[in-house]
Design a protein around this motif. Structure first.
Motif, PDB file in Angstrom:
ATOM      1  N   UNK A 178       0.827  -1.202   0.000  1.00 40.59           N
ATOM      2  CA  UNK A 178       0.000   0.000   0.000  1.00 40.59           C
ATOM      3  C   UNK A 178       0.866   1.258   0.000  1.00 40.59           C
ATOM      4  N   UNK A 179       1.892   1.269   0.874  1.00 42.08           N
ATOM      5  CA  UNK A 179       2.743   2.450   0.981  1.00 42.08           C
ATOM      6  C   UNK A 179       3.493   2.702  -0.326  1.00 42.08           C
ATOM      7  N   UNK A 180       3.833   1.610  -1.024  1.00 42.11           N
ATOM      8  CA  UNK A 180       4.528   1.763  -2.307  1.00 42.11           C
ATOM      9  C   UNK A 180       3.641   2.506  -3.294  1.00 42.11           C
ATOM     10  N   UNK A 181       2.348   2.163  -3.315  1.00 46.26           N
ATOM     11  CA  UNK A 181       1.424   2.857  -4.220  1.00 46.26           C
ATOM     12  C   UNK A 181       1.372   4.339  -3.867  1.00 46.26           C
ATOM     13  N   UNK A 182       1.310   4.610  -2.564  1.00 50.63           N
ATOM     14  CA  UNK A 182       1.226   5.988  -2.106  1.00 50.63           C
ATOM     15  C   UNK A 182       2.487   6.772  -2.489  1.00 50.63           C
ATOM     16  N   UNK A 183       3.653   6.132  -2.277  1.00 46.50           N
ATOM     17  CA  UNK A 183       4.918   6.803  -2.593  1.00 46.50           C
ATOM     18  C   UNK A 183       5.045   7.048  -4.090  1.00 46.50           C
ATOM     19  N   UNK A 184       4.535   6.114  -4.864  1.00 43.73           N
ATOM     20  CA  UNK A 184       4.560   6.266  -6.314  1.00 43.73           C
ATOM     21  C   UNK A 184       3.790   7.506  -6.740  1.00 43.73           C
ATOM     22  N   UNK A 225       4.113  13.169  -8.598  1.00 40.39           N
ATOM     23  CA  UNK A 225       3.876  14.606  -8.455  1.00 40.39           C
ATOM     24  C   UNK A 225       5.202  15.360  -8.422  1.00 40.39           C
ATOM     25  N   UNK A 226       6.192  14.743  -7.775  1.00 45.11           N
ATOM     26  CA  UNK A 226       7.534  15.309  -7.686  1.00 45.11           C
ATOM     27  C   UNK A 226       8.108  15.554  -9.081  1.00 45.11           C
TER      28      UNK A 226
END
Ligand code: ZN
Length: 291
Positions: free
Chosen positions: A98-104, A109-110
């Motif tokens: 889940x966190x990987x999706x969020x970081x992606x 955006x970056x």
């Protein structure tokens, strides 16, 4: 009496025409010990809240997300996390996904920032690790901004075992595909929008690298490898001035902060996808917090 939500609230996300939302009670989120307002759509009569559009929708252990994110990027293994936070191992594995999706999302955006201000100098190289056993090595192609040390992108690829392990690897697991060329291809393709037209790329003297930079208009210079420093995680070099410092330092940080990438560890990657997920987490942590 019904009141309209503040104007910054989107119209009903559930129906195409977007009906008006009216207040419709609240619900208690146990994990964060707080009440959350619920709204109801005038048209479809379905209820929504701020949680509906969140990535965390339906999660029961969301209060751990931040600590799991921090610790996974600080050299803690998944099993030790599950022990420390009193969560099941499977929960931690799901959180990683889940966190990987969020970081992606966040890193995409970056990227928009780079589109506005393209990068001039980039360093790239490949790191090696393995899945399950040293007989099944993996390669991570990595590109780093020379000035800011931010990780621009990475690609994970499988590669055949080398040296004395090659024969045993073929015997035990059959021939192993070499996807390194394809991974580098993807890396360069993804980077082309954020580099200036005459960007300067630096790498070591791997004979495969000039193939990709040929015909792109980018300049490419190669640097002779040197011996690793004892304190450098096998990545930092024992020279006074290292032209590939940004890259080598970033690689050393990955080796120091991602448990499965430690030089001597019995915590190994079992699936290449999980390594990719973990690297997304670290890339986000590195780009937002460490650099
Ligand atoms: Zn609706």
């Amino acid at each position: 009496m019904s009141t309209k939500p503040p104007s910054n609230d989107p119209p009903c996300p559930r129906c195409p025409n977007g009906g008006d939302l009216v207040r419709h009670g609240r619900f208690y989120r146990k994990s964060q010990k707080k009440w959350i307002r619920r709204w109801r759509c005038n048209l479809c009569l379905k209820t929504v809240s701020r949680a509906t559009s969140e990535l965390e929708f339906g999660q029961k252990k969301r209060q751990f997300n931040q600590s799991i994110y921090f610790l996974l990027c600080s050299g803690v293994s998944q099993r030790r996390l599950s022990l420390g936070l009193n969560l099941h191992r499977k929960t931690i594995a799901r959180k990683l996904k889940f966190l990987a999706i969020k970081c992606r999302f966040r890193q995409n955006r970056f990227w928009l920032k780079y589109l506005e201000a393209p990068i001039e100098r980039v360093q790239f190289d490949e790191m090696e690790t393995s899945e399950h056993t040293k007989l099944k090595p993996l390669s991570i192609a990595l590109a780093v901004c020379e000035k800011s040390r931010k990780i621009l992108n990475f690609q994970v690829a499988s590669m055949p075992a080398k040296g004395h392990l090659a024969k045993l690897s073929r015997k035990k697991y059959g021939p192993r595909p070499d996807d390194r060329a394809e991974a580098l291809n993807r890396l360069f393709e993804s980077m082309s929008p954020i580099l200036t037209e005459n960007a300067h790329l630096r790498s070591d003297q791997n004979p495969r690298y000039p193939v990709w930079t040929r015909g792109t208009g980018w300049q490419h210079s190669t640097i002779k490898g040197s011996r690793g420093a004892v304190t450098g995680q096998g990545e930092l070099k024992k020279v006074v001035f290292d032209p590939l410092f940004s890259l080598n330092h970033t690689c050393a940080m990955i080796r120091a902060n991602v448990n499965r990438m430690f030089r001597k560890t019995w915590c190994t990657t079992k699936k290449a996808e999980a390594l990719t997920d973990h690297l997304w987490l670290y890339m986000d942590f590195h780009n937002r917090i460490l650099t």
